[in-house]
Design an enzyme around this catalytic site. Structure first.
Site, PDB file in Angstrom:
ATOM      1  N   GLU A 143       0.860  -1.187   0.000  1.00 31.55           N
ATOM      2  CA  GLU A 143       0.000   0.000   0.000  1.00 31.55           C
ATOM      3  C   GLU A 143       0.890   1.229   0.000  1.00 31.55           C
ATOM      4  O   GLU A 143       1.901   1.280   0.705  1.00 31.55           O
ATOM      5  CB  GLU A 143      -0.907   0.012   1.234  1.00 31.55           C
TER       6      GLU A 143
ATOM      7  N   GLU B 195      -2.226  11.495   3.830  1.00 32.28           N
ATOM      8  CA  GLU B 195      -3.346  11.280   4.739  1.00 32.28           C
ATOM      9  C   GLU B 195      -3.324  12.393   5.787  1.00 32.28           C
ATOM     10  O   GLU B 195      -2.269  12.931   6.118  1.00 32.28           O
ATOM     11  CB  GLU B 195      -3.234   9.933   5.448  1.00 32.28           C
TER      12      GLU B 195
END
Length: 370
Positions: A246, A251
């Protein structure tokens, strides 16, 4: 700008078969167009091509993504084509064409555009644009490029939002294209929270490249916006998370305002073991203003950036070359989403009075080596 106002005529012979006693003879359709060639500057522009034909009707199409056309009078013998040439962001010339059709006759108008003096896009040297969405057309995402995830709350990370395809049950939009941006909306309706999670080129993705987006983050305790990547066509039974890999380009959680982070997750390096490779930085007005988030991914290294500054750098030579350390040897697709609550976004609870909230995206661009 130079436009050659030359008339060009093509004759095409259509051979027909007569019926009854009528002996048909070959007939010719001619197409006349002016100009026959368009020379556009790097800044682009709009041009009018006059068309006439001896056929009953005519049509046209453009070859080249930077060329758009509108036709006038296609059901008559005379009309015009409006040719719009977009600005050239590249330091190389580019060519395309417009083809006029009438019966079996064809006439091609060549379109040539000068190179830009400097790149219009911020990308590393040697990289060229291979895909982008500037969100400047229509009111919805292009379904040829984007796919909505549909999942109920608590699907992953104990998140509280329900992901739906474009609209909530009452018809409110979780994604919309408006005034040149993509808006991912999160709101409460009928006692449930709805939001959007969308995938770019989910079936193809890209292996290696420079990936960039300009994003304005929302405010509010409970928000969890992200710009990240997952592998294309993954077999979750044989290659589950985190073994599959990933890539988190950006974020942020509203409970820690304006702190943006970047991470990678693999079998050996992931947050369940507290071994993930991550870095965070606080930037001024990440919430409420646009900032640029980017990833440069090569076969041996990944570097993420915030407004051109290095955020995270990881090297295969340091982490290890095995699949459990570096599973980044196949294509990944891009993800944009706005989660609500969950293990991280809701680590100190949520403030529903903040709803509705919006994550706004000005553009997404993908570059790869020439």
């Amino acid at each position: 700008m130079i436009v050659y106002n030359l008339l060009f005529t093509i004759a095409a012979v259509l051979t027909g078969c007569g019926g009854g006693d009528d002996d048909s003879t070959p007939s010719a359709i001619t197409i006349t167009a002016s100009p026959e060639q368009v020379e556009a500057p790097a800044a682009g522009g709009s041009y009018t091509v006059s068309v006439s034909t001896t056929g009953k009707e005519w049509g046209a199409y453009a070859d080249g993504e930077f060329i758009k056309i509108n036709t006038d009078g296609t059901l008559s013998q005379k009309g015009s084509i409006s040719v719009t040439v977009a600005e050239n962001p590249f330091t190389e010339e580019r060519t395309g064409s417009v083809t006029i059709m009438s019966g079996a006759a064809r006439k091609t108008i060549s379109v040539h555009q000068a190179a830009a003096e400097k790149p219009g896009y911020n990308a590393p040297d040697g990289y060229q644009l291979v895909w982008n969405d500037e969100f400047d057309e229509g009111s919805e995402l292009n379904s040829n490029d984007w796919t909505h995830e549909v999942q109920k709350d608590h699907w992953v990370n104990n998140e509280l939002q329900n992901y739906v395809n474009h609209k909530s049950p009452e018809g409110r939009l979780v994604t919309e294209v408006k005034n040149g941006t993509l808006r991912i909306n999160c709101f409460k309706e009928g006692g449930k929270v709805y939001s959007g999670r969308v995938y770019a080129k989910v079936r193809e993705g890209w292996q290696h490249g420079y990936f960039e987006a300009s994003i304005k983050l929302p405010k509010g305790k409970g928000t969890w916006p992200a710009f990240w990547m997952m592998p294309v066509g993954n077999d979750w039974s044989t290659n589950p998370w985190p073994m599959c890999g990933e890539i988190d380009i950006m974020e942020e959680v509203g409970v820690v305002p304006n702190e943006v982070s970047s991470s990678i997750h693999t079998q050996d390096y992931n947050h369940t073991k507290n071994t993930q490779k991550t870095h965070a930085m606080t930037i001024d007005k990440a919430e409420g203003e646009f900032h640029t988030y980017a990833l440069l991914w090569t076969a041996d290294e990944m570097t993420t950036y915030v407004d051109g500054k290095v955020q995270l750098n990881v090297k295969k030579s340091v982490l290890g070359s095995g699949h459990n350390q570096w599973p980044f040897h196949y294509p990944f697709y891009l993800i944009l989403n706005l989660a609500w609550g969950g293990d991280w976004g809701g680590m100190q609870g949520v403030d529903e009075s903040a709803l509705p909230v919006t994550m706004e995206v000005d553009y997404v661009r993908v570059f790869q080596k020439k």
